[in-house]
Design an enzyme around this catalytic site. Sequence first.
Site, mmCIF file in Angstrom:
data_model
loop_
_atom_site.group_PDB
_atom_site.id
_atom_site.type_symbol
_atom_site.label_atom_id
_atom_site.label_comp_id
_atom_site.label_asym_id
_atom_site.label_seq_id
_atom_site.Cartn_x
_atom_site.Cartn_y
_atom_site.Cartn_z
ATOM 1 N N TYR A 1 -10.152 -4.045 12.937
ATOM 2 C CA TYR A 1 -8.942 -3.217 12.877
ATOM 3 C C TYR A 1 -8.532 -2.772 14.286
ATOM 4 C CZ TYR A 1 -6.245 1.060 12.301
ATOM 5 O OH TYR A 1 -5.292 2.046 12.418
ATOM 6 N N ARG B 1 -15.158 14.576 14.532
ATOM 7 C CA ARG B 1 -13.852 13.925 14.660
ATOM 8 C C ARG B 1 -12.787 14.955 15.029
ATOM 9 N NH1 ARG B 1 -16.718 10.391 14.699
ATOM 10 N NH2 ARG B 1 -16.791 8.450 13.517
ATOM 11 N N THR C 1 0.830 -1.214 0.000
ATOM 12 C CA THR C 1 0.000 0.000 0.000
ATOM 13 C C THR C 1 0.863 1.263 0.000
ATOM 14 O OG1 THR C 1 -0.165 -0.040 2.412
ATOM 15 C CG2 THR C 1 -1.953 -1.087 1.214
HETATM 16 N N1 UDP Z 1 -17.203 10.379 6.162
HETATM 17 C C1 UDP Z 1 -18.250 10.757 5.342
HETATM 18 N N2 UDP Z 1 -18.154 10.501 3.998
HETATM 19 C C2 UDP Z 1 -17.060 9.884 3.449
HETATM 20 C C3 UDP Z 1 -15.996 9.510 4.294
HETATM 21 C C4 UDP Z 1 -16.098 9.763 5.644
HETATM 22 O O1 UDP Z 1 -19.248 11.322 5.793
HETATM 23 O O2 UDP Z 1 -17.049 9.661 2.220
HETATM 24 C C5 UDP Z 1 -17.292 10.657 7.606
HETATM 25 C C6 UDP Z 1 -17.186 9.414 8.470
HETATM 26 O O3 UDP Z 1 -18.467 8.858 8.682
HETATM 27 C C7 UDP Z 1 -16.582 9.993 9.756
HETATM 28 C C8 UDP Z 1 -15.722 11.146 9.264
HETATM 29 O O4 UDP Z 1 -16.185 11.449 7.943
HETATM 30 O O5 UDP Z 1 -17.584 10.523 10.579
HETATM 31 C C9 UDP Z 1 -14.259 10.789 9.185
HETATM 32 O O6 UDP Z 1 -14.130 9.566 8.496
HETATM 33 P P1 UDP Z 1 -12.733 8.986 8.034
HETATM 34 O O7 UDP Z 1 -12.994 7.731 7.251
HETATM 35 O O8 UDP Z 1 -11.950 10.061 7.379
HETATM 36 O O9 UDP Z 1 -11.992 8.650 9.401
HETATM 37 P P2 UDP Z 1 -12.443 7.724 10.651
HETATM 38 O O10 UDP Z 1 -13.124 8.650 11.591
HETATM 39 O O11 UDP Z 1 -13.289 6.617 10.142
HETATM 40 O O12 UDP Z 1 -11.130 7.245 11.193
#
Ligand code: UDP
Length: 328
Positions: A140, A220, A35
């Site tokens: 994970y 977040r 990756t």
């Molecule tokens: N998210 C979203 N649309 C996307 C990708 C992510 O609404 O296409 C939201 C996701 O549900 C979370 C936030 O963005 O609340 C951050 O997601 P990401 O996958 O970047 O990081 P994670 O919090 O899963 O580590």
Amino acid sequence: MSVLITGGAGYIGSHTVRYLQEAGRETVVYDNLSTGHREAVSGCPLIVGDIFDKELLIETMHKYNVQAVIHFAAFSLVGESMTSPGKYYHNNIAGTLSLLEAMRSAGVDKIVFSSTAATFGEPEYTPIDEKHPTVPTNVYGRTKLFMESMMRDYDHAYGIKSIALRYFNACGAHKSGEIGEDHHPESHLIPIIMQSVLGSRGPVTVFGDDYDTKDGTCIRDYIHVTDLAQAHVLALDRLLAGCASDVFNLGNGNGFSVLEIINAVQQVTGRSVRYSIGDRRDGDPAVLIAGSQKAREVLGWKPEYADINVILEDAWRWHSSHKNGFSV
Ligand code: UDP
């Protein structure tokens, strides 16, 4: 004396290698490029090898006089971990076992490694400090929590000292715009919004707007990848100074909703973001905000790029100059 960085051709790994190099440290990257990206590594040897190749790991540690390891080599997609659990248990847990055994054979007894906020699961309170219960809700997170246990056992049995860094949402890119985030497939919010703005993907889907938050979308804690890199180097130096094994949370302590991030990207890029509201994504907690007081007090960690606009400007510099990631 050098530092071996497994997964150093990946996103956080390559930024940590840069940070080490900028501090004048000798680095060696070990990555199977499954990756990671060859182009993300410069200024040091890149050993293309697998974490399961113990002999090559031992040979590399001897050849480069490795004094400590920073371990990033792991799979990190939450969704994929649920549909292909074996891949995650194998690579993340058995792979770490292989690395620890190689370190034992080579006499290397210090390791800093990536853990994650996903070890906590659904928050019982925020900000989430290191004492928060760890009940991961996905494979994970479970593999990372198990890796933390393995490190404790290897300290107890063999004196291998470790520091686990539990990141919240890594984002941004190196100031130079030369390295940045390039995942296939991409699943993270900020690169997805930027790719959508650049026209390399369609409108963004916001995963749910019915959470119990100020605007209904998930909140977040977004932390600049260079600030994460800084924490790895501080953790490394702490171990090299002879300190005990430990664990630290890394985040800015500020929460942004998905809609706030979309608005901030519009401000920073001067372009509009097309989006629609979709279903919730499985396993997404409503709010994840880090309590990083311990890292600040004990490691002396001072995030330099906490401003979300700076984070997004740096991400934009990378994405707008690398529409296809490293394969431009
Ligand atoms: N998210 C979203 N649309 C996307 C990708 C992510 O609404 O296409 C939201 C996701 O549900 C979370 C936030 O963005 O609340 C951050 O997601 P990401 O996958 O970047 O990081 P994670 O919090 O899963 O580590």
